[in-house]
Design an enzyme around this catalytic site. Structure first.
Site, short mmCIF file in Angstrom:
data_model
loop_
_atom_site.label_atom_id
_atom_site.label_comp_id
_atom_site.label_asym_id
_atom_site.label_seq_id
_atom_site.Cartn_x
_atom_site.Cartn_y
_atom_site.Cartn_z
N LEU A 99 0.80 -1.18 -0.19
CA LEU A 99 0.39 0.03 -0.13
C LEU A 99 1.25 0.83 -0.04
CD1 LEU A 99 -2.72 -1.27 2.36
CD2 LEU A 99 -3.17 -0.40 0.28
N ASP A 100 0.70 1.92 -0.45
CA ASP A 100 1.22 3.27 -0.62
C ASP A 100 1.45 3.88 0.12
OD1 ASP A 100 1.53 3.78 -3.39
OD2 ASP A 100 -0.29 4.55 -4.13
#
Length: 314
Positions: free
Chosen positions: A46-47
């Site tokens: 995930l960013d």
């Protein structure tokens, strides 16, 4: 002399609720240390901006992380309209501002173009590689390199709200879908530009949302056990989901206990009534005594060929 592995031989999957501002790798390492696990791996980064479900595989479960990486995901995303950034999210630099001027019908028509099977050109700020280097490294150097459009599927895209210039959507999509890219493309289609200001992953495969835990909650469980003088790892291990949940989408096959030795040596075994060219979860034994040993593929010869096996604990 062989090096001894550090940590516990703990196997299972913890559904981490990743905090914003933290990289997925940093979150992974924190979980690995808290569980004192020998091995750990996550199932699709995930960013740093994003929050939500990040399944962390521990021990032998890491052998099946790819199957979760390939699974469907669901996200809740809020986009700020009227502002486009170079990364398509709020961590980037503003490259263009435009007035927000579209009708409700134009918005609904635009959203409809992203439903179903579509092609998506990955962002330059993705981890996909070009000539051995991640795209984001080229982007940080101000370079743009060729990217091929990839086929993705948006199974469901729900309009949640439009409050001022902030648009919130619920998106259920296939592997490899970049929500930032959908947001940026939508902004261009509406003629105003857009970028992600909030992104939360709510589902990976069929994992239950109510089982997610934050790093702080994991730490609190460990601290409480130590204060009470009980085994903290016994308390933490209650958070783990079984290894075979990573491959739950494959049908299971139960192999008799008498065939255990053959299966664990990687030898194909005769199993009747299974479809060829299909992956299966392999269980040894039956009923409450059965246990998971890995996945295998059914051949046209009627034999089940083990493909990926766990190391059984003595």
């Amino acid at each position: 002399m062989a090096r001894r592995s550090k940590g516990r031989a703990v196997n299972g999957i913890v559904l981490l609720d990743k905090a914003t501002g933290m990289s997925s790798n940093h979150a992974l390492q924190r979980v690995k240390r808290l569980f004192n696990a020998q091995k750990a791996g996550h199932t699709g980064a995930l960013d740093p901006l994003a929050t939500g479900m990040l399944p962390v595989c521990l021990g032998e479960a890491t052998k099946f992380s790819q199957h979760l990486l390939d699974s469907d995901k669901r996200y809740l995303v809020t986009a700020k309209l009227g502002v486009r950034t170079d990364t398509s999210d709020s961590d980037g630099e503003v490259v263009q501002t435009r007035p927000v001027d579209f009708t409700e019908q134009q918005l609904m028509d635009a959203l409809d173009t992203f439903r179903g099977d579509i092609e998506q050109v990955p962002s330059m700020f993705s981890a996909l590689k070009y000539q051995g280097q991640p795209l984001y490294k080229y982007a940080r150097e101000g370079k743009t390199v060729p990217r091929e459009a990839r086929k993705i599927t948006v199974y469901d895209l729900k309009f949640i709200s439009l409050e001022g210039d902030e648009l919130t959507l619920d998106i259920h999509c296939s592997k490899g879908t970049y929500i930032r890219t959908i947001t940026d493309d939508l902004g261009e289609l509406l003629g105003c530009g857009a970028h992600v200001i909030m992104l939360r992953r709510t589902h990976v495969a069929d994992y239950p949302y109510e089982r997610i835990v934050t790093i702080e909650e994991i730490q609190a469980i460990a601290d409480k056990a130590e204060e009470e003088g009980t085994d903290k790892f016994e308390a933490l291990d209650k958070l783990l989901l079984p290894m075979d949940t990573a491959v739950a989408r494959y049908p299971e096959v139960n192999v008799p206990l008498a065939m255990l030795e053959y299966v664990m040596r990687g030898q194909a075994v005769q199993v009747a009534g299974l479809k060829p060219d299909q992956l299966f979860r392999i269980n040894i034994g039956e009923d409450e005594n059965k246990f998971f040993v890995g996945i295998g593929e059914m051949g046209k010869d009627g034999k089940l060929q083990p493909k990926r096996l766990v190391v059984l604990q003595p």
